[in-house]
Design an enzyme around this catalytic site. Structure first.
Site, PDB file in Angstrom:
ATOM      1  N   LYS A   1       0.919  -1.461  -0.090  1.00 30.20           N
ATOM      2  CA  LYS A   1       0.237   0.019   0.136  1.00 30.20           C
ATOM      3  C   LYS A   1       0.670   1.279   0.012  1.00 30.20           C
ATOM      4  O   LYS A   1       1.662   1.286   0.999  1.00 30.20           O
ATOM      5  CB  LYS A   1      -1.101   0.142   1.323  1.00 30.20           C
ATOM      6  CG  LYS A   1      -1.703   0.979   1.302  1.00 30.20           C
ATOM      7  CD  LYS A   1      -2.462   1.622   2.448  1.00 30.20           C
ATOM      8  CE  LYS A   1      -3.229   2.841   2.709  1.00 30.20           C
ATOM      9  NZ  LYS A   1      -3.521   3.187   4.103  1.00 30.20           N
TER      10      LYS A   1
ATOM     11  N   GLY B   1      -7.969   9.200  10.008  1.00 25.33           N
ATOM     12  CA  GLY B   1      -8.443   9.393  11.522  1.00 25.33           C
ATOM     13  C   GLY B   1      -9.372  10.052  12.120  1.00 25.33           C
ATOM     14  O   GLY B   1      -9.666  10.362  13.195  1.00 25.33           O
TER      15      GLY B   1
ATOM     16  N   ALA C   1      -9.327   5.820   4.864  1.00 23.03           N
ATOM     17  CA  ALA C   1      -9.422   6.985   5.575  1.00 23.03           C
ATOM     18  C   ALA C   1     -10.646   7.478   5.752  1.00 23.03           C
ATOM     19  O   ALA C   1     -11.404   8.069   4.741  1.00 23.03           O
ATOM     20  CB  ALA C   1      -8.350   7.928   4.953  1.00 23.03           C
ATOM     21  N   GLY C   2     -11.101   7.920   6.888  1.00 25.91           N
ATOM     22  CA  GLY C   2     -12.148   8.648   7.562  1.00 25.91           C
ATOM     23  C   GLY C   2     -13.221   8.108   7.770  1.00 25.91           C
ATOM     24  O   GLY C   2     -14.306   8.572   8.115  1.00 25.91           O
TER      25      GLY C   2
ATOM     26  N   ASN D   1      -8.680   1.597  10.187  1.00 30.90           N
ATOM     27  CA  ASN D   1      -7.580   1.353  11.409  1.00 30.90           C
ATOM     28  C   ASN D   1      -8.270   2.180  12.484  1.00 30.90           C
ATOM     29  O   ASN D   1      -8.916   1.461  13.609  1.00 30.90           O
ATOM     30  CB  ASN D   1      -6.450   1.522  11.152  1.00 30.90           C
ATOM     31  CG  ASN D   1      -5.445   1.116  12.292  1.00 30.90           C
ATOM     32  OD1 ASN D   1      -4.047   1.244  12.209  1.00 30.90           O
ATOM     33  ND2 ASN D   1      -5.906   0.492  13.337  1.00 30.90           N
ATOM     34  N   THR D   2      -8.265   3.228  12.634  1.00 31.92           N
ATOM     35  CA  THR D   2      -8.612   4.260  13.751  1.00 31.92           C
ATOM     36  C   THR D   2     -10.023   3.973  14.217  1.00 31.92           C
ATOM     37  O   THR D   2     -10.386   3.803  15.502  1.00 31.92           O
ATOM     38  CB  THR D   2      -8.568   5.665  13.643  1.00 31.92           C
ATOM     39  OG1 THR D   2      -7.011   5.661  13.221  1.00 31.92           O
ATOM     40  CG2 THR D   2      -8.571   6.304  14.833  1.00 31.92           C
TER      41      THR D   2
END
Length: 261
Positions: free
Chosen positions: A103, A164, A190-191, A212-213
């Site tokens: 990635k 995040g 993301a987001g 992830n977050t």
């Protein structure tokens, strides 16, 4: 869902359309439990921040997410120029015995963590020439997304919102435009903040979502991982089913034609 509805990346098929990260958990045991609850098959690993064998005296992430069970997706998180990103991918290939799937993310600055598109394009050109299979983090610009595909990326990963942030998809129309013009998997990266965000991404027609977050920062990461799995599944099924058209006015649930009045 049917086993025929598979995600294919770089010639390999996956049943799960949820891709998860391995950072930000309180310990490796929580990483293991959340990953298992997500039923994800592709696990992204920040090579510059995570020990996957380069430090023999430290806990090894691969002990809880073994390559025999998961596809390890090394990423270039923390890189702010093409040179560092390319070097990180080369290190990952060495550590993972010739593993070519990576990635690529090249960031523009510490505050926004938006992609640096010029450096991303430069790194992509080098890595494609070196035989890497690149899943690339980018902004939600349909023109750039198509250019990255044309350069040889095996998947394009537009952000939904800043990394995040948990804001969800801020520009669904750009994401939809990217999807409609792509011939490689489009994976929102993301987001995402909660399961409904993941479902919306899938309802748009995305091939998958990486997060992830949203899982690791939840009050109960293991339960949130399970919720994300279900959100992905529900959104994909809704996309395949085809939603009803939106209307401005009411429409009776039961037919009224032919009734005696």
């Amino acid at each position: 869902m049917s086993n025929k509805d598979e995600l294919v990346i770089a010639g390999k098929t996956y049943q799960s359309r949820l891709l998860v990260g391995s950072g930000k958990y309180k310990d490796l045991e929580e990483t293991r439990l959340a990953t298992e609850a997500s039923e994800a098959e592709i696990i992204t690993v920040a090579i510059r921040r995570t020990n996957i064998g380069q430090n023999a005296n430290e806990p090894n992430l691969l002990d809880v997410v073994p390559p025999e069970k998961y596809t390890i997706l090394p990423n270039t998180a923390g890189c702010f120029n093409a040179k560092d990103a390319v070097r990180t991918c080369q290190l990952a290939r060495e550590l993972l015995d010739g593993h070519n799937l990576v990635k690529l993310e090249v960031l523009a600055d510490q505050k926004t963590l938006f992609p640096h598109i010029l450096e991303t394009l430069k790194a992509t050109e080098t890595l494609v020439a070196e035989g890497f299979d690149i899943m690339v983090y980018t902004n939600d610009d349909p023109i750039i997304a198509k250019q990255l595909e044309d350069m040889g990326c095996v998947a394009v990963m537009p952000l939904a919102a800043p990394i995040g942030s948990g804001l969800g998809i801020r520009n669904p129309y750009n994401i939809l435009e990217i999807i409609e013009n792509a011939t490689v998997p489009i994976i929102v990266d993301a987001g995402v903040g909660t399961a409904s965000d993941a479902a919306i991404a899938m309802e748009l027609g995305c091939d998958g979502v990486l997060m992830n977050t949203a899982i690791a920062a939840a009050q109960d990461p293991v339960l949130m991982a399970s919720a994300m799995k279900k959100g992905i599944q529900a959104g994909r099924e809704a996309f395949l089913a085809g939603r009803m058209p939106k209307k401005r006015y009411a429409s009776a649930s039961s037919p009224i034609e032919g009734l005696i009045t």
